[in-house]
Design a protein around this motif. Structure first.
Motif, PDB file in Angstrom:
ATOM      1  N   TYR A  96      32.402  57.590  34.366  1.00  0.00           N
ATOM      2  CA  TYR A  96      32.072  56.365  33.631  1.00  0.00           C
ATOM      3  C   TYR A  96      30.563  56.277  33.379  1.00  0.00           C
ATOM      4  N   ALA A  97      29.786  56.644  34.374  1.00  0.00           N
ATOM      5  CA  ALA A  97      28.325  56.601  34.225  1.00  0.00           C
ATOM      6  C   ALA A  97      27.858  57.587  33.155  1.00  0.00           C
ATOM      7  N   ILE A  98      28.433  58.785  33.163  1.00  0.00           N
ATOM      8  CA  ILE A  98      28.063  59.801  32.168  1.00  0.00           C
ATOM      9  C   ILE A  98      28.450  59.347  30.764  1.00  0.00           C
ATOM     10  N   ILE A  99      29.649  58.783  30.641  1.00  0.00           N
ATOM     11  CA  ILE A  99      30.116  58.291  29.337  1.00  0.00           C
ATOM     12  C   ILE A  99      29.190  57.188  28.822  1.00  0.00           C
ATOM     13  N   ASN A 100      28.788  56.301  29.726  1.00  0.00           N
ATOM     14  CA  ASN A 100      27.892  55.209  29.350  1.00  0.00           C
ATOM     15  C   ASN A 100      26.540  55.746  28.876  1.00  0.00           C
ATOM     16  N   LEU A 101      26.064  56.812  29.527  1.00  0.00           N
ATOM     17  CA  LEU A 101      24.764  57.389  29.180  1.00  0.00           C
ATOM     18  C   LEU A 101      24.840  58.254  27.921  1.00  0.00           C
ATOM     19  N   GLU A 102      25.947  58.965  27.761  1.00  0.00           N
ATOM     20  CA  GLU A 102      26.075  59.862  26.605  1.00  0.00           C
ATOM     21  C   GLU A 102      26.523  59.141  25.337  1.00  0.00           C
ATOM     22  N   GLY A 103      27.218  58.032  25.503  1.00  0.00           N
ATOM     23  CA  GLY A 103      27.652  57.280  24.334  1.00  0.00           C
ATOM     24  C   GLY A 103      29.113  57.523  23.981  1.00  0.00           C
ATOM     25  N   PRO A 104      29.602  56.895  22.898  1.00  0.00           N
ATOM     26  CA  PRO A 104      31.023  56.915  22.519  1.00  0.00           C
ATOM     27  C   PRO A 104      31.623  58.305  22.303  1.00  0.00           C
ATOM     28  N   GLN A 105      30.791  59.273  21.930  1.00  0.00           N
ATOM     29  CA  GLN A 105      31.312  60.613  21.642  1.00  0.00           C
ATOM     30  C   GLN A 105      31.347  61.529  22.869  1.00  0.00           C
ATOM     31  N   SER A 106      31.084  60.987  24.026  1.00  0.00           N
ATOM     32  CA  SER A 106      31.044  61.804  25.248  1.00  0.00           C
ATOM     33  C   SER A 106      32.367  62.526  25.485  1.00  0.00           C
ATOM     34  N   THR A 107      32.282  63.816  25.759  1.00  0.00           N
ATOM     35  CA  THR A 107      33.485  64.613  26.037  1.00  0.00           C
ATOM     36  C   THR A 107      34.068  64.286  27.411  1.00  0.00           C
ATOM     37  N   TYR A 108      33.324  63.536  28.205  1.00  0.00           N
ATOM     38  CA  TYR A 108      33.823  63.197  29.533  1.00  0.00           C
ATOM     39  C   TYR A 108      34.931  62.145  29.482  1.00  0.00           C
ATOM     40  N   LYS A 109      35.157  61.556  28.306  1.00  0.00           N
ATOM     41  CA  LYS A 109      36.331  60.692  28.150  1.00  0.00           C
ATOM     42  C   LYS A 109      37.608  61.519  28.320  1.00  0.00           C
ATOM     43  N   ASP A 110      37.598  62.741  27.778  1.00  0.00           N
ATOM     44  CA  ASP A 110      38.734  63.647  27.956  1.00  0.00           C
ATOM     45  C   ASP A 110      38.961  63.917  29.440  1.00  0.00           C
ATOM     46  N   SER A 111      37.858  64.212  30.148  1.00  0.00           N
ATOM     47  CA  SER A 111      37.949  64.523  31.575  1.00  0.00           C
ATOM     48  C   SER A 111      38.483  63.335  32.364  1.00  0.00           C
ATOM     49  N   LEU A 112      38.092  62.136  31.954  1.00  0.00           N
ATOM     50  CA  LEU A 112      38.563  60.928  32.631  1.00  0.00           C
ATOM     51  C   LEU A 112      40.071  60.753  32.420  1.00  0.00           C
ATOM     52  N   ALA A 113      40.535  61.042  31.213  1.00  0.00           N
ATOM     53  CA  ALA A 113      41.979  60.965  30.929  1.00  0.00           C
ATOM     54  C   ALA A 113      42.744  61.959  31.796  1.00  0.00           C
ATOM     55  N   TYR A 114      42.240  63.187  31.905  1.00  0.00           N
ATOM     56  CA  TYR A 114      42.887  64.205  32.744  1.00  0.00           C
ATOM     57  C   TYR A 114      42.925  63.752  34.209  1.00  0.00           C
ATOM     58  N   LEU A 115      41.832  63.145  34.662  1.00  0.00           N
ATOM     59  CA  LEU A 115      41.760  62.683  36.053  1.00  0.00           C
ATOM     60  C   LEU A 115      42.808  61.601  36.317  1.00  0.00           C
ATOM     61  N   TYR A 116      42.901  60.622  35.424  1.00  0.00           N
ATOM     62  CA  TYR A 116      43.895  59.562  35.586  1.00  0.00           C
ATOM     63  C   TYR A 116      45.319  60.130  35.517  1.00  0.00           C
ATOM     64  N   PHE A 117      45.512  61.104  34.638  1.00  0.00           N
ATOM     65  CA  PHE A 117      46.839  61.715  34.494  1.00  0.00           C
ATOM     66  C   PHE A 117      47.234  62.425  35.782  1.00  0.00           C
ATOM     67  N   ARG A 118      46.293  63.154  36.350  1.00  0.00           N
ATOM     68  CA  ARG A 118      46.553  63.869  37.605  1.00  0.00           C
ATOM     69  C   ARG A 118      46.880  62.895  38.733  1.00  0.00           C
ATOM     70  N   GLU A 119      46.245  61.724  38.703  1.00  0.00           N
ATOM     71  CA  GLU A 119      46.499  60.699  39.725  1.00  0.00           C
ATOM     72  C   GLU A 119      47.786  59.912  39.449  1.00  0.00           C
ATOM     73  N   ARG A 120      48.406  60.182  38.295  1.00  0.00           N
ATOM     74  CA  ARG A 120      49.578  59.432  37.838  1.00  0.00           C
ATOM     75  C   ARG A 120      49.252  57.961  37.596  1.00  0.00           C
ATOM     76  N   ASN A 121      48.012  57.706  37.249  1.00  0.00           N
ATOM     77  CA  ASN A 121      47.587  56.369  36.834  1.00  0.00           C
ATOM     78  C   ASN A 121      47.794  56.303  35.320  1.00  0.00           C
ATOM     79  N   TYR A 122      49.051  56.166  34.930  1.00  0.00           N
ATOM     80  CA  TYR A 122      49.412  56.334  33.523  1.00  0.00           C
ATOM     81  C   TYR A 122      48.900  55.210  32.623  1.00  0.00           C
ATOM     82  N   SER A 123      48.748  54.025  33.178  1.00  0.00           N
ATOM     83  CA  SER A 123      48.247  52.915  32.386  1.00  0.00           C
ATOM     84  C   SER A 123      46.803  53.163  31.955  1.00  0.00           C
ATOM     85  N   SER A 124      45.946  53.524  32.915  1.00  0.00           N
ATOM     86  CA  SER A 124      44.546  53.815  32.588  1.00  0.00           C
ATOM     87  C   SER A 124      44.436  55.067  31.727  1.00  0.00           C
TER      88      SER A 124
END
Length: 227
Positions: A48-76
């Motif tokens: 979240y901190a990296i995304i905030n610093l890099e801006g809307p086009q940050s590729t770490y949004k993808d990584s965050l989605a993968y992390l939530y998916f792995r945790e089975r946090n399907y809503s997030s």
């Protein structure tokens, strides 16, 4: 005076950029360490901190989605994917996660639309199978029948196994081709096509001889015929 203002502006801008880059570097180091220790909560915070610093086009949004998916946090996971897919609408991995997230959240209608997109893009019989299963769950038996017959006609994805819960303590991992035949039989039963269903269950058992649920359906049909 103007030159002095330009110099001051340049110094301030350069300092801000340098501080931002240092902050991103530190957060990436924190992220790397958190992942190595298996601490997903800290990893998510760093992302979240990296995304905030890099801006809307940050590729770490993808990584965050993968992390939530792995945790089975399907809503997030779904909410992050909803944002990411605006810029990457054809990314298959992201679409797959979106489909599973929607299905896991019980949003079968929306999941169907995503599986339709995946099927169109890949012609993968697994997506046709998933589509048929969700349509069946919504009692759309004719649509499910069309989808499952398409799944049977497409080249087999031999890497996929489907888990069937036989009872509370026992489950079986069944190859996809046999699973398709079984689901076709189940759909045919709901369409009152008992003869077709029997053939489908026989095919499922032929493809996977120890398929407990398919054998049970066959026994029920044979008993019904004798009565």
């Amino acid at each position: 005076m103007k030159n002095l203002l330009y110099i001051l502006t340049f110094i301030v801008t350069t300092t801000v950029i340098a501080q931002s880059e240092n902050s991103i570097t530190l957060e990436k180091q924190k992220l790397k360490q958190a992942l190595s220790y298996g601490d997903d909560m800290v990893a998510a915070t760093a992302m979240y901190a990296i995304i905030n610093l890099e801006g809307p086009q940050s590729t770490y949004k993808d990584s965050l989605a993968y992390l939530y998916f792995r945790e089975r946090n399907y809503s997030s996971c779904f909410l992050v994917l909803n944002d990411v897919l605006k810029n990457k609408p054809t990314n298959l991995d992201l679409l797959k996660m979106q489909a599973v997230s929607l299905e896991s959240l019980g949003a079968f209608g929306k999941a169907i639309e995503v599986y339709k997109t995946l099927l169109t893009k890949t012609e993968d019989n697994y997506f046709a199978y998933k589509l048929a299963g969700l349509q069946y769950a919504l009692n759309k038996f004719e649509e499910a029948y069309t989808s499952i017959k398409k799944a049977d006609q497409l080249p087999d994805n031999t890497a996929v196994k489907i888990t069937f819960q036989v009872n509370k303590n026992y489950s079986q991992d069944i190859n996809l081709k046999a699973s398709i035949a079984y689901l076709q039989g189940v759909i045919e039963l709901n369409l009152k096509k008992d003869n077709n269903a029997k053939l489908s269950f026989e095919r499922a058992v032929k493809l996977f001889p120890d398929f407990v649920l398919a054998k049970g359906k066959l026994e029920s049909l044979n008993t019904k015929e004798k009565q």
